[in-house]
Enzyme design. Structure first.
Site, PDB file in Angstrom:
ATOM      1  N   GLY A  44       2.238  -7.643   7.936  1.00  0.00           N
ATOM      2  CA  GLY A  44       0.901  -7.119   8.195  1.00  0.00           C
ATOM      3  C   GLY A  44       0.854  -5.758   8.855  1.00  0.00           C
ATOM      4  O   GLY A  44      -0.236  -5.245   9.133  1.00  0.00           O
ATOM      5  N   ASN A  45       2.006  -5.124   9.111  1.00  0.00           N
ATOM      6  CA  ASN A  45       2.020  -3.859   9.859  1.00  0.00           C
ATOM      7  C   ASN A  45       1.258  -2.743   9.150  1.00  0.00           C
ATOM      8  O   ASN A  45       0.518  -1.986   9.789  1.00  0.00           O
ATOM      9  CB  ASN A  45       3.468  -3.432  10.111  1.00  0.00           C
ATOM     10  CG  ASN A  45       4.229  -4.412  10.972  1.00  0.00           C
ATOM     11  OD1 ASN A  45       3.962  -4.557  12.146  1.00  0.00           O
ATOM     12  ND2 ASN A  45       5.178  -5.119  10.366  1.00  0.00           N
ATOM     13  N   GLY A  46       1.435  -2.630   7.836  1.00  0.00           N
ATOM     14  CA  GLY A  46       0.766  -1.562   7.095  1.00  0.00           C
ATOM     15  C   GLY A  46      -0.743  -1.712   7.116  1.00  0.00           C
ATOM     16  O   GLY A  46      -1.478  -0.723   7.282  1.00  0.00           O
ATOM     17  N   ARG A  47      -1.219  -2.945   6.949  1.00  0.00           N
ATOM     18  CA  ARG A  47      -2.665  -3.173   6.953  1.00  0.00           C
ATOM     19  C   ARG A  47      -3.258  -2.917   8.338  1.00  0.00           C
ATOM     20  O   ARG A  47      -4.360  -2.360   8.465  1.00  0.00           O
ATOM     21  CB  ARG A  47      -2.953  -4.602   6.501  1.00  0.00           C
ATOM     22  CG  ARG A  47      -2.929  -4.795   4.991  1.00  0.00           C
ATOM     23  CD  ARG A  47      -2.638  -6.243   4.612  1.00  0.00           C
ATOM     24  NE  ARG A  47      -1.199  -6.486   4.587  1.00  0.00           N
ATOM     25  CZ  ARG A  47      -0.635  -7.698   4.673  1.00  0.00           C
ATOM     26  NH1 ARG A  47      -1.392  -8.759   4.830  1.00  0.00           N
ATOM     27  NH2 ARG A  47       0.660  -7.825   4.618  1.00  0.00           N
ATOM     28  N   ILE A  48      -2.525  -3.292   9.386  1.00  0.00           N
ATOM     29  CA  ILE A  48      -3.019  -3.029  10.740  1.00  0.00           C
ATOM     30  C   ILE A  48      -3.015  -1.523  11.006  1.00  0.00           C
ATOM     31  O   ILE A  48      -3.946  -0.989  11.625  1.00  0.00           O
ATOM     32  CB  ILE A  48      -2.178  -3.774  11.791  1.00  0.00           C
ATOM     33  CG1 ILE A  48      -2.242  -5.290  11.549  1.00  0.00           C
ATOM     34  CG2 ILE A  48      -2.674  -3.445  13.202  1.00  0.00           C
ATOM     35  CD1 ILE A  48      -1.318  -6.094  12.434  1.00  0.00           C
ATOM     36  N   HIS A  51       6.416  -0.911  13.654  1.00  0.00           N
ATOM     37  CA  HIS A  51       6.507  -2.145  12.862  1.00  0.00           C
ATOM     38  C   HIS A  51       6.706  -3.362  13.775  1.00  0.00           C
ATOM     39  O   HIS A  51       7.681  -4.098  13.663  1.00  0.00           O
ATOM     40  CB  HIS A  51       7.684  -2.048  11.887  1.00  0.00           C
ATOM     41  CG  HIS A  51       7.264  -2.093  10.444  1.00  0.00           C
ATOM     42  ND1 HIS A  51       6.468  -1.131   9.873  1.00  0.00           N
ATOM     43  CD2 HIS A  51       7.527  -3.006   9.464  1.00  0.00           C
ATOM     44  CE1 HIS A  51       6.273  -1.428   8.602  1.00  0.00           C
ATOM     45  NE2 HIS A  51       6.882  -2.559   8.332  1.00  0.00           N
ATOM     46  N   ARG A 108      -3.590   0.828   8.890  1.00  0.00           N
ATOM     47  CA  ARG A 108      -4.780   1.424   8.264  1.00  0.00           C
ATOM     48  C   ARG A 108      -6.065   0.938   8.932  1.00  0.00           C
ATOM     49  O   ARG A 108      -7.043   1.686   9.023  1.00  0.00           O
ATOM     50  CB  ARG A 108      -4.762   1.109   6.759  1.00  0.00           C
ATOM     51  CG  ARG A 108      -3.620   1.844   6.041  1.00  0.00           C
ATOM     52  CD  ARG A 108      -3.610   1.582   4.559  1.00  0.00           C
ATOM     53  NE  ARG A 108      -3.184   0.245   4.200  1.00  0.00           N
ATOM     54  CZ  ARG A 108      -1.914  -0.142   4.080  1.00  0.00           C
ATOM     55  NH1 ARG A 108      -0.929   0.727   4.288  1.00  0.00           N
ATOM     56  NH2 ARG A 108      -1.610  -1.382   3.757  1.00  0.00           N
TER      57      ARG A 108
END
Length: 502
Positions: free
Chosen positions: A332-336, A327, A338
């Site tokens: 934006g961590n989750g989108r990056i 993280h 994926r």
């Protein structure tokens, strides 16, 4: 304290954790020795417990249990790192020196120096065969690895000291690896006309973008949607696993007010408010002071895996999940995370040219599987991290936690990503292509009844599919009052027949 020989006694890592009071993530395999009976094992929730007969007891010394652990519990870098911080180097050196040509002694010697950065007072070996650190039949390894002359060990780990995941070969992963997912994708694509595939690409990019944001309950603006689609289109052309590029990706996909110019400087966490001034914390991220080394280690591991002939999905799982566990940004961590799945699968040739996998759509439709892939690491981690949370929701982590994020067993995440890719190819991809094929057939049938503009045909199909194949009286009056009853019935029937399979 050593228990009496009439009782079941912990062995291997379990012995070492108890003996030295180690704080480390639990190992997937736990061992003990019983004075009676035969070998017996139980498996529950992905963890295995084995009870060995008395003949397996390795003695009361640290070295014996270290060797037992590598033999029967496997390689757990997190536990070993915690142990080597408290055991005097002279004790490790003396045990290694007692069996200098033994393969487990040489492995422990190498791992001590690898994990601590300190050299044991032992001379380099000058003869003997090289032994792989990780057995290729038990682990995914970076082949051919580095030959370490000092211990005559082949370092085939998936990373370096700052970040090094372990991924075990399980029955599930072996079975998945036997499925040629790229070939399966090519077979799916070959059953549709090339023109339809070209049109489908736009829909697939939109579907992936929408799903990735929706997982986080975010409705992006049109401009942010277009920026994310633009990134997905670039995924096959550039390796984004570099710090400046990751920062650029973050800047493209978040609200401009939350763009970062470096890794975050604040302690963040994943949680939810359950009442006024009451937060439930689901996951504590690494401390900001640990991030530079952890992220440098993650990027180094990526290059090790690229060169190491690792299966593409194993590679993508280790780096993408490693990223989200770090993280490194405020937003934006989750989108990056994926996006990196796409980037690595494209770079490794797993996705055929002219296609893309809407993996996020599979994650969105299977939230329990996605949550489990994250919680396999976060749940045990949360039992170890000490933190304070003030009235404003500001967190302070009160103990040393960096090693907990360095050496993660990512077997569960690799299994989950295989599942998601398989679901994506066999369901999400087919669903989107079928939809377009059915649209073409339905449009042609409708145009034979009334030659309407494409905009109205799209709207008619959409409204019918939302209402079980029929147009409501209100929608007919507001949008299609120009149709006769016979025309309306014929066009509704065309939609029902065209989408009968759906």
């Amino acid at each position: 304290m050593i228990l009496g020989t009439t009782q079941i006694r912990p062995a291997g890592y379990a012995f070492l954790i108890e003996q030295y009071g180690l704080s480390a993530l639990p190992n997937w395999h736990t061992s003990s020795v019983s004075p009676t009976g035969t070998l017996r094992s139980t498996v529950q929730d992905g963890r295995e417990e084995s009870v060995y007969p008395q003949s397996y007891w390795p003695g009361d010394g640290t070295g014996g249990h270290l060797e037992f652990a590598l033999k029967y519990d496997g390689v757990n870098l997190g536990i070993l790192s915690a142990l080597f911080d408290v055991v005097p180097p002279e004790e490790i050196a003396a045990w290694v020196n007692s069996k200098p040509t033994g393969k487990y002694a040489r492995k422990i010697w190498f791992l001590y120096e690898f994990l601590t950065g300190r050299e044991l007072p032992l001379p380099d070996l000058t003869k003997g065969n090289y032994t792989p650190l990780l057995e290729p039949d038990r682990y995914y390894t970076a082949a051919p690895g580095r030959r370490m002359q000092r211990q005559r060990v082949i370092d085939n780990l998936l990373g370096g000291k700052d970040f090094c995941p372990i991924i075990r070969r399980t029955e599930k992963l072996d079975a998945m690896e036997g499925i040629d997912l790229r070939k399966r994708c090519e077979e799916v694509a070959a059953s549709y006309p090339p023109e339809l595939l070209r049109r489908a690409l736009t829909y697939l990019y939109n579907k992936e973008t929408k799903s990735s944001f929706e997982i986080e309950h975010i409705k992006p603006s049109p401009s942010r949607t277009e920026k994310f689609i633009g990134l997905l289109e670039m995924a096959e052309h550039k390796d984004f696993c570099e710090k400046p590029l990751l920062i650029d990706v973050q800047n493209r996909i978040v609200d401009p007010r939350f763009q970062d110019s470096d890794y975050r400087a604040n302690q963040n966490y994943v949680g939810q408010a359950v009442s006024y001034q009451k937060q439930v914390v689901h996951y504590v991220c690494p401390r900001p002071s640990d991030l530079p080394e952890l992220m440098e280690g993650l990027l180094t591991a990526h290059h090790v895996m690229k060169k190491g002939a690792l299966p593409a999905i194993i590679h993508a799982a280790a780096i993408s999940y490693g990223f989200v566990f770090m993280h490194p940004f405020e937003d934006g961590n989750g989108r990056i995370h994926r996006f990196l799945i796409h980037n690595i699968l494209c770079l490794r040739g797993e996705i055929p040219k002219g296609l893309m996998f809407p993996v996020s759509a599979a994650m969105l439709k299977n939230p329990e599987l996605y949550d489990h892939s994250l919680e396999a690491f976060s749940n045990p981690l949360m039992r170890l991290v000490e933190y304070n949370l003030d009235d404003l929701g500001q967190m302070t982590v009160t103990d040393e936690t960096g090693p907990l994020y360095r050496y993660i067993d990512m077997t569960a995440q690799a299994e989950a990503l295989y599942d998601f890719v398989k679901i994506t190819i066999e369901h999400e991809l087919v669903e989107e292509l079928d939809f377009l094929a059915n649209y073409d057939k339905t449009k042609q049938a409708m145009q034979q009844i009334v030659d309407m503009p494409d905009r109205l045909i799209d709207l008619f199909i959409q409204l019918c599919l939302q209402n079980n194949g029929r147009l409501s009286a209100r929608r007919k009056e507001s949008h299609f009052g120009f149709l006769t009853d016979d025309e309306l019935a014929g066009m509704e029937n065309a939609v029902r027949e065209g989408y009968a399979r759906n």
